[in-house]
Design an enzyme around this catalytic site. Sequence first.
Site, PDB file in Angstrom:
ATOM      1  CE1 TYR A  45       4.360  -6.699   3.637  1.00 13.84           C
ATOM      2  CE2 TYR A  45       3.668  -8.995   3.827  1.00 13.84           C
ATOM      3  CZ  TYR A  45       3.623  -7.769   3.168  1.00 13.84           C
ATOM      4  OH  TYR A  45       2.852  -7.634   2.044  1.00 13.84           O
ATOM      5  CG  ASP A  59      -2.012  -1.046   1.130  1.00 13.87           C
ATOM      6  OD1 ASP A  59      -2.546  -1.237   0.026  1.00 13.87           O
ATOM      7  OD2 ASP A  59      -2.321  -1.677   2.154  1.00 13.87           O
TER       8      ASP A  59
END
Length: 429
Positions: A199, A122
């Site tokens: 991540y 994002d």
Amino acid sequence: MFNIKVNPRKAKQNQDLQSLSKEELIDRVQQLESHVIQLRNLLKPKSVPDKHEMKQKAFDHKKYAKRHVLLQVAYVGWDYAGFVVQEHTEKTIEAEVFKALEKTRLLESRETSNYHRCGRTDKGVSSFGQAISIDLRSNLSEGKGVFIPDGHQAKVGNTVEIDYVGILNKVLPPEIRMIAWAPINQSLSARFDCRQRTYHYYFPKANLNIERMRVASQSLIGEHDFRNLCKMDVGNGVIKFDRRIMDIQIEAIDDDKTNSYSMIRLKLIGQAFLWHQVRCIVAILFLIGQGKEETTIIQELLDVERNPRKPQYGMASEIPLNLFTCTYSDDDCQWIYDAESLRYVISGYQTLWAENSIKATMIKEMLNSLEGLLDDKIESQLKGLVYGVEPKTYLPLMERQKCESLEERIHVYAKRQRIEVIETDANCP
């Protein structure tokens, strides 16, 4: 018993505006503003090509074979509107990558490039290990991933492949760099054949109890329904929220583990992730680390039978989030690194590091002077890392107002004609 199948579809163009909620009206206004920007861009006078451009011959891709490859893409995404191409802005990582691919004549068009991305990061999110699979122009006539489309002819006798990484890095913006490439079979997809995604989330220790966060985080490992730890994207047809977390680690990066300014890294490994899943998980772990919630709160949120509705809470910031690695089978992918290209990438990122490190050092020196004027200790480093207004009196998560349940949200979207619900017999294939 019935299963629910959701097919997303666009709302009717002539939908009565009076029936829309405030949020939907805002969304509609933003869409219209985006269209205005698009129209303005279309109406901009086109620049007159210079003599060199006018004389330049059209590139003939039919003189080359193609090769299906993986590219490892690194980017600092703080100033970008996300990875994926968007209608209302050109400031995306993907848009810049395709500009570079077209400028270097490595592909004819996106539509014919067999393109897949591994992660859909994002706005503001960065990556070191984003991977894309794509068909690129090749100097070779044979080899893994090499194929000759109908009407094309290969360069016979060539033994040296195009320097994909080096060529692209010369035309990409400084925040975006290709790290490596790998020849792969034509059927391999960067998205669907990824074995696991890792991540990293970086944050200062501040006033956090890191051990409490570690204890609580272990409840995330395994396969769970994460609907209370993500943003439910029902409008796009996502109604299943089971995901598997393989491992989670929370470790200090700096040697001084007691300093409130020391940096911590949360490492989260999973097969696939939901929209804003990592940022929601981090937000809850922050509350646990601050002593505002018990370590068992994650178990409660994962128990969707008892707690089908997500309590309202702010997500953690996107700035510290990095899609660090996308992992593939060794049989499928053997990354190729070039020493000269690595030197170029390191040099460029050292420049970015120097700029940001100087800023951080300057502010830290100012803080040292300010803190020397007080007897008490201020540890507010996390304030900017969680969205929402911090209340004067903390309200425990399970006592807060709840969001709509999954079933309620499906009903609402169907009623507003944003999705179509088709009930199917669970016994039918």
